[in-house]
Design an enzyme around this catalytic site. Structure first.
Site, mmCIF file in Angstrom:
data_model
loop_
_atom_site.group_PDB
_atom_site.id
_atom_site.type_symbol
_atom_site.label_atom_id
_atom_site.label_comp_id
_atom_site.label_asym_id
_atom_site.label_seq_id
_atom_site.Cartn_x
_atom_site.Cartn_y
_atom_site.Cartn_z
ATOM 1 N N TYR A 141 -81.449 -0.718 -16.114
ATOM 2 C CA TYR A 141 -82.255 0.082 -15.189
ATOM 3 C C TYR A 141 -82.558 -0.777 -13.966
ATOM 4 O O TYR A 141 -83.368 -1.696 -14.024
ATOM 5 C CB TYR A 141 -83.526 0.520 -15.908
ATOM 6 C CG TYR A 141 -84.494 1.381 -15.111
ATOM 7 C CD1 TYR A 141 -84.155 1.941 -13.880
ATOM 8 C CD2 TYR A 141 -85.764 1.652 -15.621
ATOM 9 C CE1 TYR A 141 -85.047 2.725 -13.173
ATOM 10 C CE2 TYR A 141 -86.668 2.442 -14.927
ATOM 11 C CZ TYR A 141 -86.305 2.971 -13.706
ATOM 12 O OH TYR A 141 -87.203 3.747 -13.018
ATOM 13 N N LYS A 171 -78.618 2.699 -14.531
ATOM 14 C CA LYS A 171 -79.463 3.697 -13.857
ATOM 15 C C LYS A 171 -79.870 3.049 -12.540
ATOM 16 O O LYS A 171 -80.657 2.111 -12.507
ATOM 17 C CB LYS A 171 -80.681 4.054 -14.692
ATOM 18 C CG LYS A 171 -81.627 5.038 -14.002
ATOM 19 C CD LYS A 171 -82.889 5.232 -14.817
ATOM 20 C CE LYS A 171 -83.845 6.237 -14.172
ATOM 21 N NZ LYS A 171 -84.445 5.755 -12.913
ATOM 22 N N GLY A 196 -80.448 7.292 -9.209
ATOM 23 C CA GLY A 196 -81.862 7.383 -9.518
ATOM 24 C C GLY A 196 -82.795 7.578 -8.341
ATOM 25 O O GLY A 196 -84.005 7.366 -8.477
ATOM 26 N N ASP A 198 -83.823 10.568 -5.995
ATOM 27 C CA ASP A 198 -83.671 12.003 -5.756
ATOM 28 C C ASP A 198 -83.529 12.318 -4.266
ATOM 29 O O ASP A 198 -82.762 13.197 -3.869
ATOM 30 C CB ASP A 198 -84.878 12.757 -6.311
ATOM 31 C CG ASP A 198 -85.189 12.417 -7.759
ATOM 32 O OD1 ASP A 198 -84.469 11.590 -8.342
ATOM 33 O OD2 ASP A 198 -86.143 12.989 -8.309
ATOM 34 N N SER A 215 -87.315 12.058 -11.388
ATOM 35 C CA SER A 215 -88.615 12.621 -11.761
ATOM 36 C C SER A 215 -88.802 14.023 -11.199
ATOM 37 O O SER A 215 -89.410 14.880 -11.848
ATOM 38 C CB SER A 215 -89.740 11.710 -11.274
ATOM 39 O OG SER A 215 -89.729 11.601 -9.861
#
Length: 306
Positions: A141, A171, A196, A198, A215
């Site tokens: 991540y 990610k 990751g 948006d 999210s």
């Protein structure tokens, strides 16, 4: 291990708390059903959005178990568990637990207190955790804005290639498109590079991204699927308009306090998941009323998850 390249929108769910700030995993089955209804293909649990760093070890396991209980029958919905990073022994414990309860994958970030001195030390940390669950995909991540560890992911791929068979990819929550494209091209696209950010999805689609973790997918999945459809149809004018709509929506997070505002968006969709734990700031009741007016001005009902 054959590396699967995940596709579609993978949600980063919020931690479900009751009005007293206690974990309420009874909310997770309906949360999962809501995500499925809106076309979400997986969940990245206990991450930044899921307040994993604010949960105890036992709470993290409780959340993971609840997601396993309601999704393990669903081969089309992949659940990935964020392990944290500061204590590798705890990360290994959580990874083994995720494997035992049948979840799809785990994800490790860089230790962010005692930080790795270079990419080789970061790779060693990944190998230590990954070797504890040899039959399970492990993703790194990459979120340097929070970890303070900003080594090129291209260098990490090279450092891990051939040394950790279950290393699946990254990610990628950063804005270095040169590095991201180099990772996408590495070994003819061997590794799964999940986008990751948006607010930058359109740029990542141009570079070949097929799977994204976000999210805002929790509450605006239709917006992003419309954006993807416009891009695939080569309607770049519409795709840019939809990306701008995403940006306008995300700007309200900054206006009203940051990551906790995502739960306010969820509340507008009809799902109350409580508030964020300290030290994150939550908006006041008065601010929430102002927020709802701003959300309405975005025509949120036209693209929100339902």
């Amino acid at each position: 291990m054959k590396i699967e390249h995940l596709q579609g929108l993978i949600s980063a769910p919020f931690a479900p708390f009751n009005g007293n700030g206690k974990l309420d995993t009874n909310l997770i089955p309906s949360y999962y059903a809501f995500l499925k209804k809106n076309g979400i293909t997986g969940a990245f649990i206990n991450g930044s959005t899921g307040e994993g760093v604010s949960l105890t070890l036992e709470e993290k396991k409780e959340v993971a178990q609840a997601w396993a209980d309601c999704t393990n029958h669903d081969a089309d919905f992949k659940v990935m568990v964020f392990l944290g990073g500061t204590c590798l022994a705890d990360c290994i414990d959580l990874a083994k637990h995720a494997y035992e309860i049948g979840l799809y994958a785990v994800s490790l970030t860089a230790p962010f207190y005692f930080k790795p001195a270079n990419v080789d030390m970061l790779a060693q940390a990944c190998i230590m955790v990954g070797e504890s669950i040899p039959g399970m995909p492990l993703y790194y991540y990459h979120i340097p804005v929070l970890t303070g560890v900003n080594v090129p992911m291209y260098d990490l791929l090279k450092a891990l290639d051939g040394k950790l068979p279950n290393f699946a990819g990254v990610k990628y929550t950063h804005e270095d498109f040169m590095d991201y494209q180099s990772c996408m091209s590495y070994q003819n696209g061997k590794y799964d590079m999940l986008w990751g950010r948006d607010e930058n999805m359109l740029s990542a689609l141009v570079l070949g991204a097929k799977g994204s973790v976000g999210s805002t997918f929790n509450y605006a999945a239709p917006l992003y699927y419309d954006l993807i459809a416009a891009f695939n149809a080569n309607d770049l004018v519409k795709a840019r308009e939809l990306q701008q709509k995403s940006i306008d929506m995300i700007r309200l997070l900054g206006k009203y306090g940051g990551i906790s505002v995502g739960k306010a968006y969820m509340k507008v969709t009809g799902i109350d998941l409580g508030e964020f734990r300290l030290p994150v700031k939550n908006m006041s009741a008065e601010q929430f009323e102002s927020f709802k007016i701003d959300v309405e001005s975005l025509n949120f009902d036209d693209f929100k998850s339902k």
